[in-house]
Design an enzyme around this catalytic site. Structure first.
Site, PDB file in Angstrom:
ATOM      1  N   TYR B 433       0.812  -1.230   0.000  1.00 19.90           N
ATOM      2  CA  TYR B 433       0.000   0.000   0.000  1.00 19.90           C
ATOM      3  C   TYR B 433       0.841   1.274   0.000  1.00 19.90           C
ATOM      4  CZ  TYR B 433      -0.250  -0.136   5.300  1.00 19.90           C
ATOM      5  OH  TYR B 433      -0.022  -0.162   6.640  1.00 19.90           O
ATOM      6  N   GLU B 434       0.170   2.380  -0.155  1.00 14.44           N
ATOM      7  CA  GLU B 434       0.834   3.691  -0.235  1.00 14.44           C
ATOM      8  C   GLU B 434       1.846   3.718  -1.387  1.00 14.44           C
ATOM      9  OE1 GLU B 434      -0.540   5.982   1.772  1.00 14.44           O
ATOM     10  OE2 GLU B 434       0.665   7.405   0.626  1.00 14.44           O
ATOM     11  N   GLY B 435       1.475   3.103  -2.512  1.00  9.82           N
ATOM     12  CA  GLY B 435       2.378   2.962  -3.655  1.00  9.82           C
ATOM     13  C   GLY B 435       3.178   1.689  -3.530  1.00  9.82           C
TER      14      GLY B 435
END
Lengths: 590, 590
Positions: B433-435
């Site tokens: 997550y978060e890229g």
């Protein structure tokens, strides 16, 4: 939902172009013509794809439940097990004298891969049975063999291996389970065993537990250990299952993965058992099956990765996200498929080049086991050397590749219903059981390297030298032979470091054991890719083959040599840093 | 059951010996004397150890449940959240104008580590709120700030970030969620958002969703995207939560880990929203918070590894198995503890040297963010460069280390009730997550390296050169500066390869992006270990410090330099193999 398609073309390539089975001198291999192996693998693929793979998620979600002392397997497992039995799949490489089909171990490995990829937890029921079958076959009396083997060959009765206790796994010398001799020649077994895979279930008429226990008079440590046959149901004189033996399921473990397989705590409360093999020689009896069992786990490592790879590849081709940096490749669509992106390619090529290399190594290993079964001492020594590498390296990398496959799915890979998480959770156990990978590294560096005066490792290096030499005039092969030579030299340098430093300080060798296992794994896969590339070039030169397949094979191998073999120098540097960095701290300083 | 003890001594060492906060010129740092930071961290540790850590397994086992449209958090979460709120822990680095305590980001990072180690899933409820707080703080109108921030500082209201939709995650240009402008200046938001962490729950009076959506007139792709504030309950004029907004929970996902956090599908059916920041500049508004959010995920990477490490260390000291190869170390016991074995040491040192190095890098990164908050453009550029490394490298290694920690537990590590599996399953999401980490590598190589004419990466190399030069006369430091110089040269060579080849063929750079991220990660940790070693030597020279701690610190650093920096050469070799091996196959050839 994940899917699975058996990689039959790759298997045929390995059997016929690389291993050239029909022209090999291994007894039984001449029968393995392409038509025959294709027929067998096609049928195995159907069972795997149509029956086992759809049950993989079911097994994961439902798990095994202990209800009133009985272990219930997931919905559909029993019917699938019946189909596996009825198709004769449990008997492939078993002795025809007991109902087996007498095929080479190589064939049962190929079939095994297909089943494991489709449903690892399910296939363990027959895998464990096969291990117990092998032990009884190797060490049983004629009477024992007649009594147990025919039913185990068909998996009407399944088998288990009972080694671990709560306080000891690797260090079996501390074992507490006792065997008390009885007047009738039997023993009463008392103690608790844990982590017993397929330890109980509802899919067979009987379960034949093989149990390590201490009988009186054997002395301290592992020397006092013997191996016993302890059936769940005592066997009547007519061969039918009779009274319940005093063995019960204490618990079914909740595990990270392989939920479809029942991992049991088994309590033996004066259960009736019979000695298998020689008294106090139980460890030796166990060790005779170790190579096969560990090769089987090494196979799980890449077989689960194969299934994960297929599903990551499908997603990479299907999922539209972003544009190729070199210009849109799907200009009419809202975005390009993931597979256009170099970093997704890197990920896919890592997976593909590992899985195909590991398959080659495993098949070659299986052929060495077939040779060893027929008395080839050199093959026996070589597979003894390779076994910890196949088990340790392939399960580590197999897990890593399952993680990489999951990564391609992004957030969707983290959601359980998509199935990618299961591959990761299932693959994880292969690094742990059948000797944790640190123990494999210890076995490799502490025992196997020096075994028989270092004869087998010398033979391994000679074999690489000969392989490289054989391609000397072929410029196309330089992309393979040059990195292989470099890696092989690095492996030799690591061995030399151990020899020069390990005598003075054994920690200097053992601090580098894990890196050595991985360094050797890369050398092994480099050797496999060299062989596969040569076979592919030969087939291309001959014409008439599947050109696309052969060219892809060569490109995949070039990736492995260029991108993975550079790890060897890193492992060597770590090894040569010696024991000091590793052992610098006192235990209390941590 | 796992346990957790906050590593307060190491945190104090970083704050006061390495970062020397009180003599730093960052505004606010002069107040951070050792007594103050110790008092704050001690109290955080108590909450983490006594309240949050015991709920970690509860959260994993119970998960979050959707019942009649309401998401129920696990037993004990609500009471713990109240304690966190009441202790003021949600307000640490928030703006005093809205009830925050105005402490530096560095302090809230240190406290955040302690909470994440104790219970990652739980801490996400406040973590997401903080992200939404920051967005409103940076881009909101005075009215919006007054309306939302005071309640979000206390976490009476929590926040969420809504980016992903079923068909797009990384590629937000394909977003379908629509915002229709209304006469009163508000918008009606319609669409489906997925993977919304802390998306709904029963621990707050209101939830402030920040939602990316397309408003008319913005053009194609990401240019058309705006950011909206969409409260779960519309806020009355008196500031109390009023009518339910048209946003509902479609589903709570079943995930591999972080079960204690509710990952929701949120359906917006004409929900009332208000523009946050400029129309059609939603992506830019999101990006301003990106560094902090990604640094926070990089922190999760090593914070979970810290907790896993502690439990693997405890097991390695406690579990008796086998004998030291150099002679029994626990001769009166049945066996020696695992920690005597070199390969267990290797494993523990891998973990310890990574976690301490990553903590140093994260604290340094947090101090750069503090500088950037006060207008330091160089610090802002440098943290922009380091952010993808901190996020990608630390979460990859953090996961690997959690796996290694689990491995020390052998079969017991695979059993869920022991808790080691949870660390692995929880740590896995931080890579995604978060890229996803591949996107971090792309951000690093495709954007950050060349940003501002390459100024920031040049500054990074200068900083390393200066660091090495500063220790020129100190022979004790050679074990640090020599490997760091080598690694830094390798990183420069990789950058040079990209410059020379990436213009002609961008794939040549992007094929090596992932390796570059890891190569740079090792260089960063090498730099951190060099700084920490110097600080430890200085403290030892000065006398009076905790000698055992300082000597252990130096030995741990020497391990990292000797055993981990050799990975840099491997990454460089892969990078320099270029695009050909990676891109050789047509997509159809896979």
């Amino acid at each position: 939902m994940t899917t699975y398609t058996a990689p039959l073309k790759d298997m045929q390539f390995l059997l016929h172009d690389v291993l050239e089975v029909t022209s090999s001198d291994v007894p039984g291999y001449s029968d393995l013509d392409a038509g025959f192996t294709s027929a067998v693998l096609d049928e195995a693929a159907k069972l795997a794809q149509d029956v086992l793979a759809p049950l993989n998620a079911v097994g994961d979600q439902e798990g095994c439940k202990l209800e009133n002392g009985i272990v219930r397997t997931p919905t559909g497992f029993k019917a699938a097990f019946d189909q596996m039995r009825e198709g004769g799949w449990t008997a492939l490489d078993c002795d025809p004298e007991y109902g087996g089909q007498g095929l080479p171990y190589l064939m049962s490995s190929a079939v095994g891969e297909v089943f494991v990829s489709a449903n690892m937890a399910f296939n363990m029921y027959q895998g464990l049975t096969h291990g117990a079958y092998s032990a009884i076959h190797a060490h049983g009396t004629a009477e024992q063999k007649a009594k147990y083997l025919p039913k185990m060959v068909t998996c009407e009765w399944t088998g288990t291996m009972n080694l671990t206790e709560p306080h000891c796994g690797t260090d079996l010398g501390m074992m507490r389970t006792k065997a008390e001799p009885q007047a009738d020649g039997s023993y009463l077994i008392t103690g608790q065993k844990i982590f017993i895979s397929a330890g109980d279930h509802d899919m067979a008429d009987n379960i034949i537990h093989l149990v390590l226990a201490k009988a009186p008079g054997g002395g301290e440590g592992t020397k006092g250990i013997s191996l016993f046959i302890v059936p769940k149901f005592l066997v009547n004189d007519d061969g039918t299952p009779g009274a319940r033996n005093a063995v019960s399921v204490g618990k079914v473990e909740e595990k990270m993965g392989i939920h479809g397989n029942a991992t049991c705590v088994l309590n033996y409360d004066g259960a009736k058992g019979w000695l298998l093999g020689d008294l106090h020689k139980g460890m030796r009896a166990m060790f005779t099956m170790m190579n096969e069992a560990r090769l089987g786990v090494g196979l799980q490592g890449y077989a689960v990765a194969e299934a994960a790879y297929q599903n990551s590849l499908a997603y990479a081709k299907d999922r539209l996200q972003g544009r190729a940096v070199t210009g849109a490749e799907n200009p009419k669509g809202p975005a390009d498929p993931l597979i256009v992106h170099p970093d997704i390619r890197r990920n896919l090529m890592d997976q593909k080049s590992f899985v195909e290399g590991a398959r080659a190594l495993t098949f070659w290993g299986a052929s060495l086991i077939d040779r060893a079964h027929h008395g080839d001492a050199a093959a026996d020594g070589l597979i003894g050397l390779l076994t910890p590498v196949i088990k340790g390296f392939q399960t580590d990398k197999g897990f890593d590749m399952a993680v990489q496959a999951q990564q391609i799915w992004g957030g969707h890979g983290y959601i359980e219903e998509q199935g990618m998480s299961q591959f990761v959770r299932d693959a994880r156990i292969a690094q742990i059981y059948e000797g944790a990978n640190g123990v494999q590294a210890l076995d490799l560096v502490g025992r196997k390297l020096a075994a028989d005066g270092g004869k087998h490792v010398m033979a391994f290096f000679e074999l690489i030298k000969a392989e490289c030499k054989a391609h000397d005039g072929d410029d196309r092969m330089k992309a393979f032979t040059e990195p292989l030579k470099t890696a092989s030299k690095q492996l030799q340098a690591a061995g030399m470091f151990f020899m020069q430093n390990g005598m003075k300080n054994p920690n200097a060798a053992l601090s580098g054991s894990y890196d050595f296992m991985h360094l050797m794994g890369h050398v092994c896969l480099g050797l496999m890719w060299t062989r596969m590339a040569k076979a592919a070039y030969l087939a291309l030169d001959a014409g008439g083959g599947d050109m696309g397949f052969l060219e892809t094979k060569i490109a995949t191998g070039r990736y492995y040599m260029a991108r993975q073999l550079p790890a060897c120098a890193m492992h060597l540097a770590r090894i040569e840093s010696g024991a000091d960095p590793v052992m610098a701290l006192a235990a209390e300083a941590f």
